[in-house]
Write a protein that holds these residues in place. Sequence first.
Motif, PDB file in Angstrom:
ATOM      1  N   HIS A 199      -1.652   0.586  -1.240  1.00  0.00           N
ATOM      2  CA  HIS A 199      -2.045   1.182   0.035  1.00  0.00           C
ATOM      3  C   HIS A 199      -0.840   1.873   0.657  1.00  0.00           C
ATOM      4  CE1 HIS A 199      -5.978  -0.957   0.472  1.00  0.00           C
ATOM      5  NE2 HIS A 199      -5.372  -1.786  -0.383  1.00  0.00           N
ATOM      6  N   ALA A 200      -1.099   2.999   1.331  1.00  0.00           N
ATOM      7  CA  ALA A 200      -0.068   3.691   2.114  1.00  0.00           C
ATOM      8  C   ALA A 200      -0.357   3.471   3.584  1.00  0.00           C
ATOM      9  CB  ALA A 200      -0.065   5.181   1.795  1.00  0.00           C
ATOM     10  N   VAL A 201       0.669   3.085   4.339  1.00  0.00           N
ATOM     11  CA  VAL A 201       0.512   2.857   5.776  1.00  0.00           C
ATOM     12  C   VAL A 201       1.423   3.825   6.523  1.00  0.00           C
ATOM     13  CG1 VAL A 201       0.601   1.160   7.648  1.00  0.00           C
ATOM     14  CG2 VAL A 201       0.068   0.410   5.311  1.00  0.00           C
ATOM     15  N   ILE A 202       0.828   4.627   7.394  1.00  0.00           N
ATOM     16  CA  ILE A 202       1.590   5.572   8.218  1.00  0.00           C
ATOM     17  C   ILE A 202       1.620   5.009   9.638  1.00  0.00           C
ATOM     18  CG2 ILE A 202       1.746   7.944   9.083  1.00  0.00           C
ATOM     19  CD1 ILE A 202       1.931   7.959   6.111  1.00  0.00           C
ATOM     20  N   LYS A 231      -9.957  11.945  -1.266  1.00  0.00           N
ATOM     21  CA  LYS A 231     -10.852  10.776  -1.297  1.00  0.00           C
ATOM     22  C   LYS A 231     -10.100   9.451  -1.423  1.00  0.00           C
ATOM     23  CE  LYS A 231     -14.613  13.545  -3.209  1.00  0.00           C
ATOM     24  NZ  LYS A 231     -15.548  13.781  -4.320  1.00  0.00           N
ATOM     25  N   ILE A 232      -9.051   9.337  -0.614  1.00  0.00           N
ATOM     26  CA  ILE A 232      -8.255   8.102  -0.647  1.00  0.00           C
ATOM     27  C   ILE A 232      -8.267   7.429   0.735  1.00  0.00           C
ATOM     28  CG2 ILE A 232      -6.765   8.665  -2.611  1.00  0.00           C
ATOM     29  CD1 ILE A 232      -4.684   9.729  -0.643  1.00  0.00           C
ATOM     30  N   GLN A 233      -9.373   7.620   1.476  1.00  0.00           N
ATOM     31  CA  GLN A 233      -9.460   7.030   2.818  1.00  0.00           C
ATOM     32  C   GLN A 233      -9.323   5.513   2.798  1.00  0.00           C
ATOM     33  OE1 GLN A 233     -11.638   9.225   1.424  1.00  0.00           O
ATOM     34  NE2 GLN A 233     -12.888  10.263   2.984  1.00  0.00           N
ATOM     35  N   ASP A 234      -9.790   4.885   1.715  1.00  0.00           N
ATOM     36  CA  ASP A 234      -9.716   3.423   1.645  1.00  0.00           C
ATOM     37  C   ASP A 234      -8.322   2.933   1.280  1.00  0.00           C
ATOM     38  OD1 ASP A 234      -9.930   4.557  -0.911  1.00  0.00           O
ATOM     39  OD2 ASP A 234     -10.793   2.724  -1.758  1.00  0.00           O
ATOM     40  N   ARG A 235      -7.428   3.861   0.923  1.00  0.00           N
ATOM     41  CA  ARG A 235      -6.067   3.473   0.515  1.00  0.00           C
ATOM     42  C   ARG A 235      -4.992   3.903   1.521  1.00  0.00           C
ATOM     43  NH1 ARG A 235      -5.244   1.922  -4.776  1.00  0.00           N
ATOM     44  NH2 ARG A 235      -7.229   1.279  -5.715  1.00  0.00           N
ATOM     45  N   VAL A 236      -5.363   4.710   2.508  1.00  0.00           N
ATOM     46  CA  VAL A 236      -4.377   5.209   3.479  1.00  0.00           C
ATOM     47  C   VAL A 236      -4.772   4.748   4.876  1.00  0.00           C
ATOM     48  CG1 VAL A 236      -3.277   7.246   4.495  1.00  0.00           C
ATOM     49  CG2 VAL A 236      -3.875   7.222   2.048  1.00  0.00           C
ATOM     50  N   HIS A 237      -3.814   4.189   5.603  1.00  0.00           N
ATOM     51  CA  HIS A 237      -4.076   3.611   6.922  1.00  0.00           C
ATOM     52  C   HIS A 237      -3.142   4.252   7.950  1.00  0.00           C
ATOM     53  CE1 HIS A 237      -6.207   0.385   4.698  1.00  0.00           C
ATOM     54  NE2 HIS A 237      -5.237   0.610   3.810  1.00  0.00           N
TER      55      HIS A 237
END
Length: 487
Positions: free
Chosen positions: A323-326, A349-355
């Motif tokens: 996961h990527a967290v900003i 399409k990586i909404q579930d992996r980026v926060h």
Amino acid sequence: MAKHTAVGWGHHHYHHLQNRWLLALLLMLSVSTVIAFFMRSAFDSCDRTVSAAVNGIGSSRHVIQVAEKRTTPIAAVKPSPLSFMKSKVVLLVSHELSLSGGPLLLMELAFLLRSVGAEVYWMTIMKPSETDEVTYSLEHKMLDRGVQVVSAKGKEALDTALRADLVVLNTAVAGKWLDVVLKGDVHRVLPKVLWWIHEMRGHYFKLDYVKHLPFVAGAMIDSHVTTEYWKNRTQERLKIKMPDTYVVHLGNSKELMQVAEDTVAKRVLREHVRESLGVLNEDLLFALINSVSRGKGQDLFLRSFYEALQLIKEKKMQIPPLHAVIVGSDMSAQTKFEMELRDYVVQKKIQDRVHFVNKTLTVAPYLAAIDVLVQNSQARGECFGRITIEAMAFQLPVLGTAAGGTTEIVVNGTTGLLHPVGKPGVTPLAKNIVKLATHVERRLTMGKRGYERVKERFLEQHMAERIARVLKEVLRKSKNKSSRHIS
């Protein structure tokens, strides 16, 4: 706390979790630690949810007191290296009073000086026409600690500057104050001025700001690379010479180290932050903690992250989800850059992996929750980058750009991995993400070595020792010049 904006999360459900881990934070940490977190920030906003949580825990004070006793160090306190500043009159001049790095650093110096009995005055050059919540809060924190807040204009400002044993100008843009306020008396104050510079961008190299720089007692800069940059640019562009210049690496506060070394507090914070983000304990979190802007490189980080996901997929690697967290989002500003970031996430399409997490005063809970810090500042990098040493205190490896102060903090291959700035760094950073995701032992070892490096050179005590050497030298020069004028 910060608002998480991952798709599919209900507003009410989020705040329920949010309040749970905020209360856990407040119960686990000492009062002084919580206050320190609320002051520490690379950003510029107050979080009212935190205030609400603080107001709601009166019945749990006994729990906080127990935690305070549990985390208080037993070792005898060392005498401060700044003790020679007792009874000295020090004027601190800041271009602004906000929750950004420069003003908060100067406030830390104010409190260090007050702790040894110095008489400390604070002036803010650019104040809002109406006192806002942040200014009011910070001024009262200083007043509570015995720092006298005075106007940056008029006779009081001039008299304080003339009476002071030492004047610290904070940031390059504070230079305009010298002429505007001191006017014909500027030559009487310059010999006792220490100029603390944090900037590393070309637009600060203006004679309007720094024409008096050659005549002050000294300049203090946060890294060697920034010092060289200033020396070269002032000579080449402005044809002026830097004064005696001192490099002072920053250090982590005692409060932050107290939490970073408390395994119980870290575990509680990790569990609750991860729950609020909707990620599992075994998932791997790579976070970039900085205000969202092109210069901080969130766009290139997301490209690298996506590329890393593709590499893992192609090679069919069996590892926990990444996961990527900003941390540092500000959708209220509706910046074009942030919209680009969010559009990229949707497109790939990586909404579930980026926060995306709103900018926040409390970075420590996120440091407790993540596995790797990404410091992706572009161009000349960070002047220093305090979030880097804070992450290392939490035993996190750092993936950083090979630029600016990061190169003086991160030991490449030992406490983290460095990559080039700009587009050439996208693939190397992607590969480094995969390396740390797939090699658990390497990741943990780098984190431990980073912590050891912090203990060796990046503590508050180390910073105080470095600043003390500078202040002694500046006071000596000032005294010598005054003696020559008298004779």
